[in-house]
Design a protein around this motif. Structure first.
Motif, short mmCIF file in Angstrom:
data_model
loop_
_atom_site.label_atom_id
_atom_site.label_comp_id
_atom_site.label_asym_id
_atom_site.label_seq_id
_atom_site.Cartn_x
_atom_site.Cartn_y
_atom_site.Cartn_z
N GLN A 1 1.06 -1.38 0.19
CA GLN A 1 0.09 0.03 -0.07
C GLN A 1 0.94 0.66 0.11
O GLN A 1 0.71 1.91 -0.80
N ILE A 2 1.62 1.57 0.26
CA ILE A 2 2.98 2.42 0.80
C ILE A 2 3.85 2.62 0.22
O ILE A 2 3.79 3.81 -0.72
N ARG A 3 3.83 1.70 -1.23
CA ARG A 3 5.26 1.58 -1.50
C ARG A 3 3.59 2.33 -3.37
O ARG A 3 4.54 2.49 -4.57
N VAL A 4 2.57 1.64 -3.49
CA VAL A 4 1.21 1.97 -4.09
C VAL A 4 1.78 3.79 -4.25
O VAL A 4 1.01 4.39 -5.16
N ALA A 5 1.30 4.18 -2.90
CA ALA A 5 0.85 5.43 -2.36
C ALA A 5 1.89 6.42 -3.14
O ALA A 5 1.77 7.78 -3.28
N GLU A 6 3.45 5.88 -2.87
CA GLU A 6 4.53 6.75 -3.13
C GLU A 6 4.63 6.57 -4.96
O GLU A 6 5.75 7.59 -5.17
N GLY A 7 4.04 5.80 -5.92
CA GLY A 7 4.22 6.03 -6.44
C GLY A 7 4.70 4.86 -7.54
O GLY A 7 4.67 4.70 -8.81
N HIS A 8 5.19 3.95 -7.09
CA HIS A 8 5.98 2.83 -7.75
C HIS A 8 4.89 1.56 -8.39
O HIS A 8 3.57 1.81 -8.00
N ALA A 9 4.93 1.00 -9.25
CA ALA A 9 4.96 0.19 -9.87
C ALA A 9 4.78 -1.19 -9.63
O ALA A 9 5.79 -1.90 -8.57
N LEU A 10 3.72 -2.04 -9.43
CA LEU A 10 3.23 -3.31 -9.33
C LEU A 10 4.46 -4.31 -10.38
O LEU A 10 4.32 -3.58 -11.55
N ASP A 11 4.80 -5.10 -10.28
CA ASP A 11 6.18 -6.57 -11.35
C ASP A 11 4.00 -5.60 -12.20
O ASP A 11 2.47 -6.07 -11.59
N ALA A 12 4.33 -6.88 -13.29
CA ALA A 12 2.82 -6.85 -13.89
C ALA A 12 2.58 -8.04 -13.34
O ALA A 12 1.45 -8.13 -14.53
N ASP A 13 3.11 -9.35 -13.08
CA ASP A 13 2.18 -10.62 -12.67
C ASP A 13 2.90 -10.98 -10.82
O ASP A 13 3.31 -10.71 -10.69
N PRO A 14 0.87 -11.18 -10.22
CA PRO A 14 1.72 -11.07 -8.86
C PRO A 14 2.19 -12.45 -8.84
O PRO A 14 2.44 -13.09 -9.71
#
Length: 619
Positions: free
Chosen positions: A294-307
């Motif tokens: 959650q914190i990484r997403v809020a900071e603008g980081h991208a998730l990997d393409a696949d979970p």
């Protein structure tokens, strides 16, 4: 990058978020009501800010004060946890307007899914507008909240208006919004949900399914991942619907899409735009930290393409300070000790010696087990709970252990009506016949060192305990060789203040004993030391209605007055405790001879609320 984060919540979830922040090197700020001044989350955080409020529960609903606290403490981010303001779009907007990171979805997404009625319409599902006999049974639900508050099952049309009024009052108290709606109630359905996680770059993950069917009062008790017994086609359908819901509102962050599953059909319930209480089972199966993500997403980081891929099975049990055998009545008091064996995860907002109060949800902790298979996870969690030390108010621990071992649940066949069918058998007392003796021998250990034995015949020592609602009397003797049980087939192998070993018919058994005042805990049993003879002054008149918990009288039945005729089981008044309404009913058919309950009156456990004199044929 976030450097300091304020958690706009309390208890277990606040401690959970604070733990991840500590691992990430993020400084933390807690907020608290006056009732929570010494709570664990305030002690764990790097800094804490008091929030004034009219009542302790309302304190955490003051978004304006929380934003001011964040700015004053130098925080640059706010995490809402779950409950309270976690799904309040206005609060999210206020956090962002203050120039802070909001650890959650955009306000617009929260707004779109905030009302369950609007969420259904967004996905093309029409809620009931007018309820008729043909629609029964129906489920009345709060539009703006969850957690079972403001929720009622209605099976008779004549009951609808009363249940709507009760649901509105409970929803307004819990969420500040009294809007409720009705939907068809699916008998025998399973509560299945999908965890989603989305970033700001267009990636949406689904992290498997969870089954949360074991519920009481429409609140989850046991949750597991993945949901057992789903066909591949149904699981795929649920995941696709979850992604569709997330994309429909441009969702980012962690969220959960919930369904009621009956056979191979899935009925959309709602989307929770926050972290769920049961998120640890998903973390265990997928090897992730959802708060960190959650914190990484809020900071603008991208998730990997696949979970990541799931591995094994995880089951979570919610340990509540409540008495399932007494209509789930919440309990209060000192939590003397809470400890679980190694190998399971314990998430809690309490430490030994903390007080369980009346103002908040009675959940003490979540205990989570992960194993390669479902059967192994079930066995691991049941065993850990059975061996856990839970010293304090009455809890649902024994119910959890029995539930996890029940054939219907182990067979993966449980639905949301599980406790409606099995509560009586699951709460039937099963006392260990030797626990009172172990308690007495541990208590006698200190005396035996100071001349308890005499070289003359004497009467055995007698101890009395209240246990599982009944009195138990045990006898023992001081002998030249030490303490001896006055019972056939029982030999005392060892006894001290904390441990007793008995040999019963050739089998040695160990008993761990702890005493706090008049309360004695022997392995999983809680006993109360009784005086040698009963106190006549403690007796109450037959038909007395005593408060089963501390709380506030919120209302009495219309027209109820002294002299009124009442029927056994008829609701007479309602108490509010821990943001839930609890119905107090007439114990017998008769005449109301006393009424001490007045709306607004705060009562302690055991307070006399009313007296019903039974009609002669009912005595």
């Amino acid at each position: 990058m976030i450097s300091t984060l304020l958690v706009a919540n309390r208890g277990e979830i606040a401690c959970r978020v604070l733990r991840t922040c500590g691992e990430l090197g993020i400084r933390t700020v807690a907020v608290h009501s006056d009732a929570d001044e010494g709570a664990l989350h305030t002690r764990v955080a790097d800094a804490a800010v008091r929030l004034p409020g009219a009542t302790p529960a309302e304190t955490y609903l003051r978004g304006d004060l929380i934003v001011k606290a964040a700015v004053a403490a130098g925080a640059d981010a706010v995490h809402p946890g779950y409950g309270f303001l976690s799904e309040n779009a206005g609060f999210a907007r206020a956090v962002l307007d203050a120039g802070l990171f909001w650890i959650g979805p955009p306000p617009g997404a929260i707004e779109a899914m905030a009302s369950k009625t609007r969420a259904k319409e967004l996905l093309g599902i029409r809620p009931l507008r007018d309820v008729t006999e043909a629609d029964l049974p129906v489920l009345v639900k709060a539009a703006a909240g969850g957690g079972g508050r403001g929720m009622r099952v209605v099976r008779r049309l004549a009951d609808l208006d009363g249940e709507l009024a009760s649901a509105r009052a409970e929803a307004a108290s819990a969420f500040g919004d009294g809007e409720v709606f009705a939907e068809p109630y699916v008998e025998g359905g399973r509560h299945v949900e999908v965890q989603v996680l989305a970033d700001t770059h267009g990636t949406v993950w689904t992290l498997g399914t969870r089954d949360c069917s074991l519920q009481r009062r429409h609140q989850k008790v046991v949750e597991e991942a993945p949901a057992p017994g789903l066909s591949g086609e149904l699981e795929q359908e649920l995941r696709e619907l979850a992604v569709r819901a997330a994309r429909a509102v441009d969702y980012t962050g962690a969220g959960t899409v919930e369904f009621l599953v009956a056979g191979d059909r899935a009925h959309f319930l709602e989307m929770n735009t926050r972290l769920q209480v049961e998120h640890p089972v998903t973390e265990a199966v997928f090897g992730v930290d959802l708060v960190a993500l959650q914190i990484r997403v809020a900071e603008g980081h991208a998730l990997d393409a696949d979970p990541p891929r799931g591995r094994g099975h995880a089951i979570e049990a919610r340990l509540y300070a409540e008495d399932p055998a007494r209509d789930w009545a919440p309990q209060t008091g000192t939590l003397h000790r809470l400890a679980v064996p190694d190998g399971v995860r314990l998430d809690t907002g309490y430490a030994d010696g903390d007080t369980i109060g009346v103002h908040y949800d009675p959940m003490l902790a979540k205990v989570v087990a992960h194993a390669p298979t479902r059967a192994e996870a079930l066995r691991k969690l049941a065993g850990a709970l059975e061996r856990a030390a839970v010293h304090g108010p009455v809890t649902n621990r024994d119910l959890l252990v029995r539930s996890l071992r029940h054939r219907e649940f182990t067979g993966g066949r449980a639905d949301t009506g599980f406790y409606d069918r099995h509560l009586a058998e699951l709460t039937r007392p099963a006392p260990d016949p030797h626990a009172p003796l172990a308690a007495a021998l541990a208590d006698a250990h200190g005396r035996s060192r100071f001349g308890g034995w005499r070289n003359v015949p004497s009467q055995p020592q007698v101890k009395r305990y209240l246990w599982a609602g009944e009195e138990h009397e045990v006898r023992y003797r001081h002998t030249r060789a030490g303490l001896a049980a006055d019972a056939d087939g029982v030999r005392v192998v060892h006894a001290d203040a904390c441990r007793v070993v008995l040999e019963v018919d050739g089998v040695r058994r160990k008993f761990d004993v702890a005493r706090y005042g008049d309360q004695v805990y022997v392995n999983g049993s809680a006993l109360t030391v009784l005086p040698r003879s009963p106190d006549p002054a403690a007796q109450r008149a037959p038909g007395s209605l005593l408060a089963p918990m501390p709380g506030t009288v919120v209302r009495v039945a219309d027209g109820l007055a002294v002299g009124a005729a009442v029927r056994a089981g008829e609701p007479l008044l309602w108490l509010e405790a821990m943001k839930m309404e609890h119905k107090i009913s007439a114990p017998v058919t008769g005449t109301l001879s006393a009424l001490h309950a007045v709306p607004g009156r705060q009562v302690e456990v055991g307070a006399l609320l009313a007296v019903v004199e039974a009609h002669r044929e009912d005595q």
